[in-house]
Design a protein around this motif. Structure first.
Motif, PDB file in Angstrom:
ATOM      1  N   PHE B  49       0.839  -1.202   0.000  1.00 31.81           N
ATOM      2  CA  PHE B  49       0.000   0.000   0.000  1.00 31.81           C
ATOM      3  C   PHE B  49       0.879   1.259   0.000  1.00 31.81           C
ATOM      4  N   PHE B  51       3.883   1.550  -1.025  1.00 30.03           N
ATOM      5  CA  PHE B  51       4.559   1.626  -2.317  1.00 30.03           C
ATOM      6  C   PHE B  51       3.646   2.302  -3.350  1.00 30.03           C
ATOM      7  N   VAL B  52       2.391   1.835  -3.399  1.00 24.37           N
ATOM      8  CA  VAL B  52       1.439   2.387  -4.378  1.00 24.37           C
ATOM      9  C   VAL B  52       1.123   3.841  -4.041  1.00 24.37           C
ATOM     10  N   LEU B  53       1.038   4.126  -2.736  1.00 19.70           N
ATOM     11  CA  LEU B  53       0.731   5.494  -2.294  1.00 19.70           C
ATOM     12  C   LEU B  53       1.820   6.471  -2.760  1.00 19.70           C
ATOM     13  N   MET B  55       3.215   6.465  -5.461  1.00 18.13           N
ATOM     14  CA  MET B  55       3.028   6.775  -6.888  1.00 18.13           C
ATOM     15  C   MET B  55       1.925   7.814  -7.092  1.00 18.13           C
ATOM     16  N   PHE B  56       1.163   8.098  -6.044  1.00 23.20           N
ATOM     17  CA  PHE B  56       0.058   9.043  -6.192  1.00 23.20           C
ATOM     18  C   PHE B  56       0.606  10.451  -6.400  1.00 23.20           C
ATOM     19  N   ASN B  57       0.075  11.102  -7.424  1.00 18.71           N
ATOM     20  CA  ASN B  57       0.450  12.474  -7.739  1.00 18.71           C
ATOM     21  C   ASN B  57      -0.492  13.384  -6.983  1.00 18.71           C
ATOM     22  N   LEU B  58      -0.005  14.076  -5.988  1.00 16.61           N
ATOM     23  CA  LEU B  58      -0.904  14.862  -5.146  1.00 16.61           C
ATOM     24  C   LEU B  58      -0.812  16.345  -5.496  1.00 16.61           C
ATOM     25  N   PRO B  59      -1.929  16.959  -5.963  1.00 16.34           N
ATOM     26  CA  PRO B  59      -1.877  18.404  -6.250  1.00 16.34           C
ATOM     27  C   PRO B  59      -1.752  19.190  -4.953  1.00 16.34           C
ATOM     28  N   LEU B  60      -0.777  20.085  -4.909  1.00 15.32           N
ATOM     29  CA  LEU B  60      -0.535  20.841  -3.671  1.00 15.32           C
ATOM     30  C   LEU B  60      -0.867  22.315  -3.877  1.00 15.32           C
ATOM     31  N   THR B  65       2.900  19.677  -7.643  1.00 15.62           N
ATOM     32  CA  THR B  65       2.427  18.366  -7.177  1.00 15.62           C
ATOM     33  C   THR B  65       3.553  17.702  -6.382  1.00 15.62           C
ATOM     34  N   VAL B 204      -0.588  16.445   3.842  1.00 15.02           N
ATOM     35  CA  VAL B 204      -1.925  16.408   3.221  1.00 15.02           C
ATOM     36  C   VAL B 204      -2.433  14.974   3.148  1.00 15.02           C
ATOM     37  N   ILE B 205      -1.581  14.052   2.725  1.00 15.10           N
ATOM     38  CA  ILE B 205      -2.044  12.663   2.555  1.00 15.10           C
ATOM     39  C   ILE B 205      -2.325  12.030   3.925  1.00 15.10           C
ATOM     40  N   LEU B 209      -6.049  10.905   4.946  1.00 17.70           N
ATOM     41  CA  LEU B 209      -6.323   9.492   5.236  1.00 17.70           C
ATOM     42  C   LEU B 209      -6.895   9.310   6.642  1.00 17.70           C
TER      43      LEU B 209
END
Lengths: 274, 359
Positions: B49, B51-53, B55-60, B65, B204-205, B209
């Motif tokens: 999880f 690892f995949v997280l 890869m998330f492109n988070l707009p800031l 990002t 933010v993440i 979450l």
């Protein structure tokens, strides 16, 4: 496409790229090349020895020689040269180049070029350190990528186990690898379905909220999945012990390969020590 | 923040492998004692999880990002030991399978992100969240703070690792053999990006979450919330805890009531008719009343109305108590007791009315 909800598209691209890279790696690992013909344990020890030699060496010429050896190994192992050049060498050169460039001016030492105003000067020490850094990182990354591309993941794990890595850790590495693709696929589907149902452009706060919520759903799914896996393991009699089947057998060719790697590594460390 | 091979000297790598090894060993031992068979799938799936997280492109905010490490949410859900192992496994797979981050620097990357990151994230979350309810907004703020500090602490340690390279590892001519920049350049260069982007992404993440889990699956936040098992977030428990705090505060204030007698004179505007009559008191009245002309007697209205009601304990000084401080304390207890009795009666009255209404 990239402009519309760019962050979501970016995430989808990153997830797809991970799948693509893994697929390429599995395909190359099946080729009949020089490295593929060696026992995976020899590959791990050998490439790690060269990597260590490149890191220990203090002379640019020795690091460059190791890079040439890495390129020859890639060619003899049927690794796509063009792909290696674009995906590895160019990326590493740009990334490390950006980091190394200011060192030309900032490293104190003997000036070799001075600007007209005299405020900026490139030093011999700066040039050497910049080139050494780029050469060393290029060599190290090439050797790591060679190991990744020519060795199936399960073989790397078995080799690690043979070198004394605890079986719990080896199991966790194996399971994580397996579930990365499952969770990446799930995340990709969630982003894709949202993207396909979205009319117009989401503003940045909305994209941010969507990304964190997708992360939350993925987290809940991950924990559910771990519960399912645990119950499945228990129902099959898992009590914390794991046995890994080992099919590796060293042949004479493997010993020759191992000796060659160790010899090259030792020479590189000896010659490059000062 | 993933340090590739070639940036750190072999000695630095060896020391950081040893440091990470201590962390891994401690985490594995602690988790083994707690739940061995449950450990492997949980850590593995959580590592996947994380690892995949990543890869998330988070707009800031600000148009950029960023990518989170995922260490904060791992520390909040799994605790520090679980997070150390899960993030280390994710980093190891990135290095060994995807070639992202070095093999010789694997120990350093795990030390920075998995060990320092997890410990800072966990400690910050526990301190800021304190004993707030699982669904409290404070936990979201705690997660954001923990994320920001964890990402920056990990970056700071990495910056120190970079910065000490030219000090210890250079040749006879002074050529740096590994990362070429001293601490004075490495720390700002590394920290600017993390303070401005990467730290915010992690904050933010983590906050997002935790806010999501508070609504969707609060049980995942329970293991590290610091509250007793099974009694963490029900409204009754939260109310009881708040009431306990209130009682402690009230008791403290009651003990402090004798401080009131330290101040000399009478509070402005609280004079009795007798005090106004007294010549000394009137001087005080006159002084605080912008030197208004003195009067020989108390105003008629004041004299008339002040005799309407005589308090049972005048001036917070019961007649049977000799020491004024004890009198103050006793008066405070009496007052609080009266208020409690009144509120209990009111509560009972309202409850009986509600019950009658339901019938």
């Amino acid at each position: 496409m990239m402009k519309r909800n760019g962050a979501i598209t970016g995430t989808l691209v990153a997830l797809t790229r991970a799948f693509g890279n893994a697929l390429v790696s599995e395909q190359i690992a099946r080729h009949c090349g020089l490295l593929q013909a060696l026992d995976p344990r020899v590959r791990v020890i050998g490439l790690f020895t060269l990597l260590l030699a490149a890191t220990l060496s203090r002379r640019l010429a020795v690091v460059v020689a190791l890079f040439v050896i890495a390129v020859l190994l890639a060619l003899l192992s049927q690794v796509n040269f063009k792909s290696l050049a674009i995906r590895v060498w160019l990326v590493v050169f740009l990334f490390t180049g950006v980091i190394a460039f200011p060192a030309l001016f900032l490293t104190p030492g003997d000036p070799i070029v001075t600007s007209r105003t005299g405020t900026l000067q490139i030093t011999a020490q700066g040039v050497t350190t910049g080139l050494l850094l780029i050469a060393r990182v290029e060599t190290a990354v090439t050797l790591t990528v060679l190991l990744v591309l020519t060795t199936p993941w399960m073989h790397i794990l078995k080799s690690l186990r043979a070198f004394g890595v605890p079986q719990e850790v080896a199991m966790m590495l194996a399971m994580t690898h397996r579930y990365i693709f499952l969770l990446a696929q799930t995340a990709g589907q969630m982003f894709e379905s949202r993207q396909s149902r979205t009319v117009g452009v989401l503003d940045r706060p909305a994209q941010r909220r969507m990304t964190t919520r997708t992360g939350g759903v993925l987290l809940s799914k991950s924990v559910e999945l771990s519960n399912d896996v645990f119950l499945a393991m228990q129902s099959r009699g898992f009590r914390g012990d794991a046995r890994v089947l080992s099919e590796f057998h060293m042949r004479s060719w493997d010993y020759v390969g191992l000796l060659a790697f160790l010899l090259v590594g030792a020479i590189a460390v000896w010659v490059g020590r000062s | 923040m993933h340090i590739p091979d070639g940036y750190l000297s072999p000695s630095t790598c060896a020391v950081l492998y040893a440091a990470a090894g201590v962390g891994w060993y401690g985490a594995l031992r602690r988790l083994k004692r707690a739940f061995m068979t449950r450990l492997i799938p949980l850590i593995s799936v959580f590592a996947a999880f994380s690892f995949v997280l990543m890869m998330f492109n988070l707009p800031l905010p600000g148009g950029t990002t960023g990518h989170a490490i995922g260490v904060t949410i791992a520390a909040i859900v799994l605790g520090p030991s679980g997070a150390i192992l899960a993030i280390s496994i994710a980093i190891a797979i990135q290095a060994l399978f995807f070639g992202d981050g070095g093999i010789t620097t694997l120990g350093a990357n795990c030390f920075n992100m998995a060990i320092v990151g997890s410990l800072v994230a966990y400690a910050t979350y526990r301190v800021v969240a304190a004993r707030a309810a699982i669904t409290s907004r404070r936990r979201v703020v705690a997660a954001a703070t923990a994320g920001y500090l964890a990402a920056n602490a990990a970056a700071f340690v990495a910056a120190i690792e970079f910065g000490i390279q030219p000090i210890f590892f250079h040749d006879a001519r002074g050529v740096p053999l590994y990362a070429p920049y001293p601490l004075s350049i490495a720390i700002p260069a590394m920290m600017i990006g993390h303070l401005a982007v990467a730290g915010i992404a992690e904050a933010v993440i983590a906050a997002g979450l935790v806010a999501y889990l508070q609504v969707a699956d609060p049980s995942l936040l329970r293991s590290t919330c610091g509250l007793p098992v099974g009694a963490s977030s029900t409204p009754e428990v939260v109310l009881q805890r708040s009431l306990r705090k209130l009682w402690v505060t009230v008791a403290l204030f009651m003990l402090l009531t004798p401080l009131g007698i330290l101040a000399g004179g009478t509070a402005w505007g609280e004079w009795s008719a007798n005090q106004v009559n007294a010549a000394t008191s009137w001087k005080e009245v006159s002084a605080t009343g912008q030197n208004q002309a003195a009067s020989s007697a108390a105003p008629d209205g004041l004299r008339r109305l002040s005799s309407l009601w005589t308090a049972p304990i005048p001036n917070y000084a019961p007649e049977f108590v000799k020491r004024p401080s004890f009198g103050y304390l006793l008066s405070a207890m009496f007052g609080v007791g009266l208020l409690m009795a009144f509120s209990l009666l009111l509560q009972r009255f309202l409850r009986s009315r509600r019950t009658a209404g339901h019938r």
